[in-house]
Design a protein around this motif. Structure first.
Motif, PDB file in Angstrom:
ATOM      1  N   LEU A  15     -21.990 -18.867  71.577  1.00 12.36           N
ATOM      2  CA  LEU A  15     -21.566 -17.468  71.649  1.00 12.36           C
ATOM      3  C   LEU A  15     -20.489 -17.184  70.602  1.00 12.36           C
ATOM      4  O   LEU A  15     -20.529 -16.153  69.928  1.00 12.36           O
ATOM      5  N   TRP A  19     -20.774 -14.556  67.713  1.00 14.39           N
ATOM      6  CA  TRP A  19     -19.796 -13.467  67.733  1.00 14.39           C
ATOM      7  C   TRP A  19     -19.144 -13.330  66.359  1.00 14.39           C
ATOM      8  O   TRP A  19     -19.003 -12.228  65.837  1.00 14.39           O
ATOM      9  N   LEU A  34     -24.291  -9.954  73.005  1.00 17.58           N
ATOM     10  CA  LEU A  34     -23.540 -11.169  73.330  1.00 17.58           C
ATOM     11  C   LEU A  34     -22.725 -10.994  74.599  1.00 17.58           C
ATOM     12  O   LEU A  34     -22.651 -11.910  75.423  1.00 17.58           O
ATOM     13  N   ALA A  38     -23.209 -13.203  77.927  1.00 22.81           N
ATOM     14  CA  ALA A  38     -22.070 -13.894  78.528  1.00 22.81           C
ATOM     15  C   ALA A  38     -21.947 -13.554  80.010  1.00 22.81           C
ATOM     16  O   ALA A  38     -21.729 -14.445  80.840  1.00 22.81           O
TER      17      ALA A  38
END
Length: 55
Positions: A15, A19, A34, A38
């Motif tokens: 992630l 990101w 994302l 998450a």
């Protein structure tokens, strides 16, 4: 470190990497995706958006 902890750290690293790429290209859609991923994984955004030193 247990297997589940190692898996979680791997997910967070993934992630974080994605990101960073989305942030550099200013891709709002990718960032939103994302965040949704998450939430699904039970990971707090601060865990992968933090830009300071690794904890």
């Amino acid at each position: 470190m247990s297997t589940s902890d190692a898996q979680r750290q791997t997910l967070i690293a993934s992630l974080r990497q994605r990101w960073t790429k989305a942030d550099q290209s200013d891709d709002a859609e990718a960032k939103q995706a994302l965040f949704k991923e998450a939430v699904y994984l039970g990971i707090q955004p601060e865990e992968f958006t933090w830009t300071g030193p690794n904890p």
